[in-house]
Design a protein around this motif. Structure first.
Motif, PDB file in Angstrom:
ATOM      1  N   THR A 105       0.833  -1.206   0.000  1.00  0.00           N
ATOM      2  CA  THR A 105       0.000   0.000   0.000  1.00  0.00           C
ATOM      3  C   THR A 105       0.864   1.251   0.000  1.00  0.00           C
ATOM      4  O   THR A 105       1.777   1.386   0.814  1.00  0.00           O
ATOM      5  CB  THR A 105      -0.935   0.021   1.233  1.00  0.00           C
ATOM      6  OG1 THR A 105      -1.778  -1.135   1.166  1.00  0.00           O
ATOM      7  CG2 THR A 105      -1.799   1.266   1.260  1.00  0.00           C
ATOM      8  N   LYS A 106       0.540   2.141  -0.949  1.00  0.00           N
ATOM      9  CA  LYS A 106       1.204   3.442  -0.992  1.00  0.00           C
ATOM     10  C   LYS A 106       0.206   4.484  -0.520  1.00  0.00           C
ATOM     11  O   LYS A 106      -0.956   4.476  -0.950  1.00  0.00           O
ATOM     12  CB  LYS A 106       1.656   3.749  -2.425  1.00  0.00           C
ATOM     13  CG  LYS A 106       2.450   5.038  -2.545  1.00  0.00           C
ATOM     14  CD  LYS A 106       2.947   5.227  -3.970  1.00  0.00           C
ATOM     15  CE  LYS A 106       3.813   6.486  -4.054  1.00  0.00           C
ATOM     16  NZ  LYS A 106       4.303   6.696  -5.432  1.00  0.00           N
ATOM     17  N   LEU A 107       0.647   5.336   0.386  1.00  0.00           N
ATOM     18  CA  LEU A 107      -0.218   6.380   0.931  1.00  0.00           C
ATOM     19  C   LEU A 107       0.387   7.740   0.586  1.00  0.00           C
ATOM     20  O   LEU A 107       1.478   8.065   1.044  1.00  0.00           O
ATOM     21  CB  LEU A 107      -0.324   6.228   2.453  1.00  0.00           C
ATOM     22  CG  LEU A 107      -1.215   7.248   3.162  1.00  0.00           C
ATOM     23  CD1 LEU A 107      -2.684   6.906   2.956  1.00  0.00           C
ATOM     24  CD2 LEU A 107      -0.909   7.317   4.660  1.00  0.00           C
ATOM     25  N   ALA A 108      -0.329   8.515  -0.241  1.00  0.00           N
ATOM     26  CA  ALA A 108       0.089   9.890  -0.516  1.00  0.00           C
ATOM     27  C   ALA A 108      -0.841  10.812   0.265  1.00  0.00           C
ATOM     28  O   ALA A 108      -2.025  10.495   0.451  1.00  0.00           O
ATOM     29  CB  ALA A 108       0.000  10.179  -2.004  1.00  0.00           C
ATOM     30  N   PHE A 109      -0.305  11.926   0.757  1.00  0.00           N
ATOM     31  CA  PHE A 109      -1.130  12.824   1.572  1.00  0.00           C
ATOM     32  C   PHE A 109      -0.767  14.277   1.260  1.00  0.00           C
ATOM     33  O   PHE A 109       0.373  14.590   0.930  1.00  0.00           O
ATOM     34  CB  PHE A 109      -0.931  12.522   3.070  1.00  0.00           C
ATOM     35  CG  PHE A 109       0.511  12.515   3.507  1.00  0.00           C
ATOM     36  CD1 PHE A 109       1.113  13.675   3.993  1.00  0.00           C
ATOM     37  CD2 PHE A 109       1.277  11.355   3.397  1.00  0.00           C
ATOM     38  CE1 PHE A 109       2.449  13.668   4.376  1.00  0.00           C
ATOM     39  CE2 PHE A 109       2.620  11.349   3.778  1.00  0.00           C
ATOM     40  CZ  PHE A 109       3.203  12.508   4.265  1.00  0.00           C
ATOM     41  N   ALA A 110      -1.766  15.146   1.350  1.00  0.00           N
ATOM     42  CA  ALA A 110      -1.550  16.583   1.129  1.00  0.00           C
ATOM     43  C   ALA A 110      -2.512  17.347   2.022  1.00  0.00           C
ATOM     44  O   ALA A 110      -3.694  16.996   2.126  1.00  0.00           O
ATOM     45  CB  ALA A 110      -1.796  16.926  -0.335  1.00  0.00           C
ATOM     46  N   LYS A 111      -2.003  18.396   2.668  1.00  0.00           N
ATOM     47  CA  LYS A 111      -2.837  19.223   3.558  1.00  0.00           C
ATOM     48  C   LYS A 111      -3.990  19.823   2.778  1.00  0.00           C
ATOM     49  O   LYS A 111      -3.847  20.175   1.620  1.00  0.00           O
ATOM     50  CB  LYS A 111      -1.990  20.348   4.169  1.00  0.00           C
ATOM     51  CG  LYS A 111      -1.306  19.962   5.461  1.00  0.00           C
ATOM     52  CD  LYS A 111      -1.646  20.962   6.571  1.00  0.00           C
ATOM     53  CE  LYS A 111      -1.260  20.390   7.923  1.00  0.00           C
ATOM     54  NZ  LYS A 111      -0.097  21.068   8.498  1.00  0.00           N
TER      55      LYS A 111
END
Length: 360
Positions: A59-65
């Motif tokens: 699993t790849k988790l990308a995040f952005a505010k």
């Protein structure tokens, strides 16, 4: 030993705008089965499992505010394609863990996940999937709080994984993992899985698990429903006591390497799990005729060759064939000669004991 409140953060020393992490987490196979739970994913009895090596979720988790922090916001992809039908499960997971990860509503997440084993192969992917997601979320929390200790990191990851899928807490760290309070196991907890803390005999090193795919269809009964059926089950209390007794026996067996005794407990646990389903109300038979054929073939082979091969089952029809690494050649030959015909499309997966989640 941590309590649930120890995992609720007060503040973070760092801030982070965006980024991504990637983890793999394996499936696991319980030897002493967990069946029946209390509120908040607390197990009604302790369990112990072998962590697998090859059957895993990546699993790849990308995040952005984001500006609006009123709601959870995420996109979910499975093997590169949007996976809408799984979103409610992630939504529910986020709701359960928000108290432990108060930053969740501050970010938009893109979750991209895939399995190394065929989808709906009848291998439980909720354990590996929820464990992999929990590891990624903990990597983000560690970036926000770099002072976090490794011990805390892994135990909190296991706690979070449990809130997604009970058995996922056993897919985080260790080759043999126990979950649930057990007097004779140091630091054991209902809140998270712990690495088995005592000696493990050479006999169990690189233990093999070949998974025979008897039925790849959708589960007849969801785990949640199955666990709930233990609430008014006529044999529940005796079953919970038996799990404690069998776990105590395994502590000794893991140390002395007695494979005959190991086989008795593992096979009895598998059959007991299915007996609980057959005697609940409503009742289910999750084994298929081919499951029984395979079990009988394994018993006959073991009797004739004295090779310590045994089976275990999850809440389904597939058979996990467990055996020592030194017997790999003979057992695989036996599987090819006598068992493959009982598998759907002749399919089986070769696996062995692994060590848990890995950052990629």
């Amino acid at each position: 030993m941590f309590t649930a409140n120890d995992f609720i953060p007060t503040s973070y020393s760092e801030s982070i705008e965006s980024g991504n992490f990637q983890w793999s987490a394996p499936s696991n196979i319980a030897l002493v089965k967990y069946w029946g739970k209390k509120a908040n994913q607390i197990p009604a009895n302790p369990s112990v499992s072998f962590t697998l090596n090859n059957c895993k979720t990546i699993t790849k988790l990308a995040f952005a505010k984001k500006q609006n922090t009123d709601n959870f916001s995420f996109d979910l992809f499975f093997e590169g394609k949007p996976k809408e039908d799984f979103k409610p499960k992630i939504q529910k997971f986020f709701e359960r863990i928000e108290i432990y990860l108060p930053f969740l509503k501050n970010y938009h997440f893109t979750i991209d996940t895939q399995n190394t084993f065929p989808h709906s192969s009848g291998i439980a992917s909720s354990a590996s999937g929820m464990a992999a997601l929990a590891m990624n979320l903990m990597s983000l929390e560690k970036a926000l709080n770099p002072a976090m200790t490794e011990d805390y990191f892994y135990q909190k990851a296991s706690l979070l994984a449990r809130l997604g899928s009970g058995s996922a807490c056993r897919s985080v760290k260790g080759q043999v993992v126990t979950w649930g309070q057990q007097t004779n196991i140091e630091r054991s907890s209902d809140l998270y899985g712990v690495e088995f803390p005592y000696n493990i005999h050479e006999n169990f090193k690189n233990y093999q698990d070949t998974i025979l795919l008897v039925d790849k269809g959708e589960k007849q009964v969801s785990s949640t429903v199955g666990h709930d059926l233990m609430h008014n089950h006529p044999f529940a209390e005796r079953r919970f006591a038996q799990a404690h007794e069998n776990l105590d026996k395994l502590i000794v067996i893991f140390e002395n390497g007695n494979l005959d005794e190991f086989i008795k407990i593992v096979e009895s646990e598998a059959l007991t799990l299915h007996a609980m389903m057959m005697t609940s109300m409503p009742y289910f038979i999750l084994m298929k005729p081919n499951t029984l054929q395979i079990i009988n073939k394994i018993w006959k082979f073991r009797n004739e060759t004295q090779i310590p091969v045994c089976f275990t089952l999850d809440a389904g029809a597939n058979v996990h064939v467990l055996y020592p690494n030194k017997d790999k050649e003979s057992v695989l030959q036996f599987i090819k000669d006598e068992l493959v015909g009982y598998c759907q499309n002749g399919q089986y997966l070769c696996d062995e004991i692994g060590t848990g989640a890995m950052q990629l």
